[in-house]
Structures are given as structure tokens and as C-alpha cells.
Design an enzyme around this catalytic site. Structure first.
Site, mmCIF file in Angstrom:
data_model
loop_
_atom_site.group_PDB
_atom_site.id
_atom_site.type_symbol
_atom_site.label_atom_id
_atom_site.label_comp_id
_atom_site.label_asym_id
_atom_site.label_seq_id
_atom_site.Cartn_x
_atom_site.Cartn_y
_atom_site.Cartn_z
ATOM 1 N N ASN A 8 9.349 32.144 27.524
ATOM 2 C CA ASN A 8 8.015 31.656 27.882
ATOM 3 C C ASN A 8 8.131 30.156 28.167
ATOM 4 O O ASN A 8 8.170 29.352 27.242
ATOM 5 C CB ASN A 8 7.040 31.922 26.721
ATOM 6 N N TRP A 9 8.182 29.819 29.457
ATOM 7 C CA TRP A 9 8.382 28.408 29.826
ATOM 8 C C TRP A 9 7.106 27.581 29.661
ATOM 9 O O TRP A 9 7.148 26.371 29.787
ATOM 10 C CB TRP A 9 8.867 28.321 31.280
ATOM 11 N N LYS A 10 5.977 28.231 29.438
ATOM 12 C CA LYS A 10 4.695 27.513 29.328
ATOM 13 C C LYS A 10 4.506 26.612 30.556
ATOM 14 O O LYS A 10 4.870 27.021 31.650
ATOM 15 C CB LYS A 10 4.632 26.737 28.012
ATOM 16 N N GLU A 90 -2.057 29.965 22.691
ATOM 17 C CA GLU A 90 -2.484 28.761 23.429
ATOM 18 C C GLU A 90 -3.611 29.093 24.394
ATOM 19 O O GLU A 90 -4.496 28.281 24.636
ATOM 20 C CB GLU A 90 -1.278 28.142 24.154
ATOM 21 N N GLU A 158 3.305 36.402 16.763
ATOM 22 C CA GLU A 158 3.554 34.965 16.820
ATOM 23 C C GLU A 158 2.585 34.230 15.891
ATOM 24 O O GLU A 158 1.456 33.922 16.290
ATOM 25 C CB GLU A 158 3.347 34.449 18.247
ATOM 26 N N GLY A 164 6.116 26.243 18.225
ATOM 27 C CA GLY A 164 6.380 24.867 18.654
ATOM 28 C C GLY A 164 6.453 23.857 17.526
ATOM 29 O O GLY A 164 6.381 22.652 17.764
ATOM 30 N N SER A 196 9.160 29.191 17.182
ATOM 31 C CA SER A 196 10.303 28.333 16.838
ATOM 32 C C SER A 196 11.616 29.114 16.705
ATOM 33 O O SER A 196 12.417 28.858 15.804
ATOM 34 C CB SER A 196 10.017 27.523 15.567
ATOM 35 N N GLY A 217 9.851 30.155 23.297
ATOM 36 C CA GLY A 217 9.198 29.087 24.046
ATOM 37 C C GLY A 217 10.162 27.947 24.325
ATOM 38 O O GLY A 217 11.021 28.041 25.199
HETATM 39 P P1 PGA Z 1 8.170 28.258 20.610
HETATM 40 O O1 PGA Z 1 7.034 29.041 21.390
HETATM 41 O O2 PGA Z 1 9.429 29.071 20.694
HETATM 42 O O3 PGA Z 1 8.297 26.946 21.326
HETATM 43 O O4 PGA Z 1 7.695 28.093 19.199
HETATM 44 C C1 PGA Z 1 6.919 30.434 21.324
HETATM 45 C C2 PGA Z 1 5.740 30.895 22.132
HETATM 46 O O5 PGA Z 1 4.728 30.192 22.165
HETATM 47 O O6 PGA Z 1 5.775 31.967 22.770
#
Ligand code: PGA
Length: 234
Positions: A8-10, A90, A158, A164, A196, A217
Site C-alpha cells: 500500500n503505497w498510500k 486513513e 490493521e 505507521g 508497521s 505500507g
Molecule cells: P504501515 O501501513 O505498514 O506503514 O504501518 C500499513 C497500512 O496502512 O496499510
């Protein structure tokens, strides 16, 4: 059933050159893997990236019409996109997504022939007051309301406080939550962990917590690190 590892590159990276570079390096790094790998970049990069399964990070629940700024399931399907992430925390937090809109999006995306990564998870406050399971149950039952065939749905657990933050959920607690979530889906529904994830902790989620995959992420923007995570989940 193969484990599913999703990147998930956001809202990253900020240029198409960087997106192509990370993607090409991920492609090299995972070329012999036995896991299923999907990369979910921002919408604008989807038509540029070829050679691995792609996913979108969001979708709208109408096919076409006067909905300025939105992207429909049919458009993604037509581009060759295979997956869509729905209900990420998010989106729930910053874009007003609710269990109802998540449910509508899942129904429309399934109808268009997309596979879904359906995200659920409790906040730190909900966990602190002992409401974790209640929240997970509500999110699953309302998100999957009126959906009978869940074959193309993977659930991503999650915990919001783990995303994050570097504060990943312990393997024991993840296992408990996965076992709880399992009660509301099918025996063969894939349940992923996200929050994370890095290569040092990824293998334990698969082997000890019995996750059927990972939603990654931050670490998915580092191609070598992501390839190591994929390897740990084979
Ligand atoms: P993260 O994000 O690995 O940076 O914690 C995971 C996600 O939001 O899918």
C-alpha cells in the site's frame, strides 16, 4: 491458498519516475516468489505499471455519472486492475468513510469483478476501554452486510494504533484477533495483518499468528525490504 502480500503505497511517491523505479525493483525482487503479490499505487500510476498484479487504494460506488473527482470500479477493471483496498483507516479518518459507504463500495467493486482487501481495525482508545472485539465485529458485519459470496474478499486486520507508528501489534494479540475475525468469515477467507510490518517481524505473522498475508505500507516503498517481506511469507 497462497499468502497475499499487498504493497500500500498510500500517497507516494511524488513522481512517475520514482514509481516506475520502485515497481521495477519490486518486480525483480519477487520474480520467483510463491506468494501472491499486489502493488497498490496512487490511481495515476496504475496505467504505467506492468508485470505485477495491481490494486487501487479506494473506489467510488457508482459506475459513472456526475460525481466529480471519483473513480469507478468499471474504470479500474477496464485498466486491468485486479484488487482494491476498501475501508482503510486513513479513509475512515480523513475522508469520512463509514461502515455504510464501505459496504456500498465492496458490493459495487465485487459486481465489477474486482477482488477486495477489506480493512478493519480498532483505535488505541477503543482497545484501551476493552471494545476491540465489539468494533471488529461491527466493522465486519456492517461492511459485509447483504454480501453472500465473499470468495473474492480478503480481510486485513490493521489496528489503527499500529499503522505507521513502528508499534506493530504483538504476534499473540494478532493471533487472537485473527481467530476472532475468523468467526465472521469463511474458513478459507484470507485474513491479513497490517501495521508497521517490516522484514524482521513479517514472518512471525504468517507462521505464528496464522495470517494469510500482509498489508504493507511504509516498508513497501523500499523495494528490497518489501521483497524480503514477501520472501518471509512464502
Ligand atoms: P504501515 O501501513 O505498514 O506503514 O504501518 C500499513 C497500512 O496502512 O496499510
Amino acid at each position: 491458498m497462497k499468502n497475499l502480500i499487498a504493497a500500500n503505497w498510500k500517497l507516494n511517491p511524488t513522481s512517475k519516475n520514482k514509481a516506475e523505479d520502485i515497481f521495477e525493483r519490486i518486480k525483480k525482487g519477487v520474480k520467483d516468489t510463491t506468494a501472491e503479490v499486489v502493488v497498490c499505487p496512487p490511481f495515476v500510476f496504475l496505467p504505467l505499471l506492468k508485470g505485477l498484479a495491481l490494486g487501487a487504494q479506494n473506489i467510488f460506488y457508482e459506475e459513472k455519472g456526475a460525481f466529480t473527482g471519483e473513480i469507478s470500479p468499471a474504470m479500474l477493471k477496464d485498466l486491468g486492475v485486479e484488487y482494491v483496498i476498501i475501508g482503510h483507516s486513513e479513509r475512515r479518518k480523513y475522508f469520512g468513510e463509514t461502515d455504510e459507504t464501505v459496504n456500498k463500495k465492496i458490493i459495487k467493486a465485487l459486481t465489477a469483478g474486482l477482488k477486495i482487501i477489506f480493512c478493519i481495525g480498532e483505535t488505541a482508545e477503543e482497545r484501551d476501554v476493552g471494545k476491540k472485539n465489539e468494533i471488529l465485529q461491527r466493522q465486519i458485519q456492517q461492511g459485509l452486510k447483504d454480501i453472500v459470496d465473499i470468495e473474492n474478499i480478503s480481510v486485513a486486520y490493521e489496528p489503527v494504533w499500529a499503522i505507521g507508528t513502528g508499534n506493530n501489534c504483538s504476534v499473540e494479540e494478532t493471533k487472537e484477533s485473527i481467530d476472532f475475525i475468523r468467526k465472521f468469515v469463511k474458513q478459507d477467507t484470507r485474513i491479513l495483518y497490517g501495521g508497521s510490518v517490516k522484514s524482521e517481524n513479517s514472518g512471525a505473522y504468517i507462521k505464528e499468528a496464522r495470517a494469510n498475508g500482509l498489508l504493507v505500507g511504509g516498508a513497501s516503498l523500499n523495494a528490497e525490504e518489501f521483497a524480503n517481506i514477501v520472501k518471509s511469507a512464502e
